[in-house]
Design an enzyme around this catalytic site. Structure first.
Site, PDB file in Angstrom:
ATOM      1  N   GLY A  14       0.711  -1.243  -0.056  1.00  0.00           N
ATOM      2  CA  GLY A  14      -0.123   0.042  -0.230  1.00  0.00           C
ATOM      3  C   GLY A  14       0.637   1.297  -0.206  1.00  0.00           C
ATOM      4  N   ALA A  15       2.031   1.075   0.658  1.00  0.00           N
ATOM      5  CA  ALA A  15       2.653   2.288   0.823  1.00  0.00           C
ATOM      6  C   ALA A  15       3.227   2.860  -0.683  1.00  0.00           C
ATOM      7  CB  ALA A  15       4.193   1.951   1.673  1.00  0.00           C
TER       8      ALA A  15
END
Ligand code: HXC
Length: 516
Positions: free
Chosen positions: A406-407
């Site tokens: 997600g980062a």
């Protein structure tokens, strides 16, 4: 009265106003290591540039014997001047006059310069040193504060607002600085809190000093309320000038260009070997920033807070840029709640004021744990994603090493509408690190293998070969090029030149609903 007498009267009244609360109180101010309100303005602005307003204003309070305690100017000095030749409006609270406490007329003086600043598109700088609401004035003083708050909000994103806290700032008075774009706290004499140590003791029976409750270092490290700490007042005023050198006077202007003394195509050879062979080893992202920025100069914002992310201003070929960079040296560069809120606010400042964004990415993911989950990493992490996605300034991302999960999406990926995305050859763009990945997808197979741990090591190697590089993402066009680290500065400058005329508008709306 003759003309000469009228002139003499004017001069005498000006002299009286300059005496402020009187020599005794000025001496006491100096004895605390503090400058007077007027000295601060003189130190802040270009020589001879200050134009004062409302020097003859007096408060209108007749309660509690206040009619006998009147000072010309009433506790705050307001006006305009220049910093490096650029117009700024300024107010400076005068602790020598009734403790710098805020009356209705005092608030009116501040509101007047705020209104002018919004009208002409120039920043407002507040120099705070005040005992808060003038107690004798009751609700009139509160009304004055609220009028200032309202203007702070109107001005937000239209003109830059900067605050230096150089003495007390307590109670609701803290909310005006909090809305401004950047706060600087002087290290020894300043403090900010909503309720002071006495109330804390009464309500919670907790003993705490003023410094520990609301001193500069507490707000720099723990709360994140202040973005800068200055050793003394001179440094605080210099910092205000420095910040202003990177930002435009209003949201319609470009940030100030300064003719560069660094070369455009300077090679940063040291970057070719800065990434350690072992992917779990840290390095200092500041070394990268100093290497690529004009003359190695970087004004770090909120350096003591959420050190796993580094944000601040630098110049590339003379043009200001806002840098957002993961810091592998702290928490391996993971994103957490504080990093997300710190970076989001900075990104939104840059976007409001036309400062292009440069992201230097090396992020293994979001920080795990109940502490983060229970305190809202979901809502807070979403702020960062939101801030990048809504920003319409030129946006450049350089992936240095890890861009996981997600980062990867959040950190100004192509999909968040980054304009240019480059990776170093050391880039690893994947759902997660190789070890974690094979433990999930090959867990069952490993159980059946002759030597499960050997099997997992082999699979890890296979996964790393496949994903721990930038070519997979490059194949799909998610990144635009894989660049030599030494050429990073040159490639950033080229990208910025290419994007200089970028024009993008988000859909029309009243305002978005950022997850606050
Ligand atoms: C009127 C005030 C004052 C105030 C200080 N003075 N604060 N007068 N209203 N809020 C006066 C003092 O009476 C004194 O007058 C002079 O200013 C200097 O103050 P000292 O106390 O001698 O200075 P010092 O010892 O340095 O202490 C500073 C201080 C203290 C810690 C700030 O003055 C203090 O606690 N003040 C009250 C703070 C406060 O409770 N303010 C209201 C907060 S609520 P003389 O004539 O003796 O020199 C608030 C709500 C805002 O602000 C709401 C916004 C929505």
């Amino acid at each position: 009265m003759s003309s000469a007498d009228k002139l003499a009267q004017l001069r005498a009244m000006r002299e009286k106003a300059r005496e402020a609360g009187g020599q005794k109180r000025i001496d006491s101010q100096h004895a605390k290591g503090k400058l007077t309100a007027r000295e601060r303005i003189i130190n802040l602005l270009d020589p001879e540039s200050f134009e004062e307003f409302d020097m003859f204003v007096k408060h209108q309070c007749h309660d509690f014997g206040m009619e006998k305690t009147k000072y010309l100017g009433d506790g705050v000095i307001t006006g305009c001047g220049t910093i490096d030749g650029r117009l700024v409006y300024v107010y400076s609270q005068d602790f020598t006059v009734i403790g710098g406490s805020l009356s209705k007329t005092y608030a009116d003086k501040i509101c007047k310069i705020m209104d002018m600043a919004i009208k002409v598109g120039a920043p407002v700088i507040g120099l705070n040193d005040s005992g808060g609401a003038r107690i004798q004035e009751g609700v009139d003083s509160l009304a004055g504060y609220a009028e200032i708050f309202w203007r702070n909000v109107q001005a937000s994103g239209v003109i830059p607002q900067l605050t230096a806290i150089l003495g007390p700032c307590a109670g609701g008075a803290v909310y005006s600085p909090a809305i401004t774009d950047f706060i600087i706290m002087e290290k020894h004499n300043s403090y900010m809190f909503v309720t002071g140590p006495k109330v804390v003791k009464t309500v919670l029976n907790e003993d705490i000093t003023t410094e520990k409750l609301g001193g500069a270092m507490v707000h720099a490290r723990k709360s994140g309320v202040t973005q800068f700490v200055a050793e003394d007042e001179e440094e605080a005023l210099l910092l205000l000038r420095k910040i202003f050198s990177y930002i435009p006077s209003n949201n319609l202007e470009d940030p100030p260009y300064i003719a560069p003394t660094d070369t455009v195509d300077r090679k940063c050879e040291e970057l070719n070997s800065i990434i350690p062979e072992n992917a779990n080893k840290p390095y200092d992202i500041n070394d990268v920033i100093h290497s690529i920025a004009d003359n190695g100069e970087f004004l770090e914002v909120a350096r003591n807070f959420a050190q796993n992310i580094v944000v601040g201003f630098a110049r590339f070929n003379g043009h200001p840029v806002g840098i957002v960079a993961n810091q592998p040296k702290h928490l391996a560069g993971c994103l957490d709640i504080n990093a997300s809120t710190k970076a989001s606010r900075f990104i939104r400042f840059c976007d409001s004021f036309n400062v292009p964004l440069l992201v230097l990415e090396d992020v293994p993911g979001f920080l795990p744990g109940s502490n983060q989950e229970h305190n809202g990493i979901i809502t807070n992490g979403a702020k960062l994603l939101y801030a990048f996605a809504e920003a319409t300034v030129p946006k450049i991302t350089i992936i240095l090493r890890k861009a996981y999960g997600g980062a990867y999406c959040v950190m100004n990926s192509r999909h968040m509408r980054a304009d240019v995305v480059y990776s170093w050859p050391s880039g690893e763009i994947a759902v997660m690190g190789a070890k974690g990945a094979v433990e999930i997808i090959f867990r069952k197979d490993a159980k059946n293998a002759k030597d499960p741990s050997k099997y997992l090591v082999e699979k890890e190697e296979e996964y790393r070969d496949k994903f721990a590089n930038p070519y997979n993402a490059a194949e799909k066009g998610y990144i635009d090029d894989i660049i030599e680290p030494a050429a990073t500065r040159f490639r950033i400058i080229r990208a910025l030149e290419m994007l200089a005329s970028k024009s993008v508008n988000n859909p029309p709306r009243k305002h978005g609903n950022i997850p606050l």
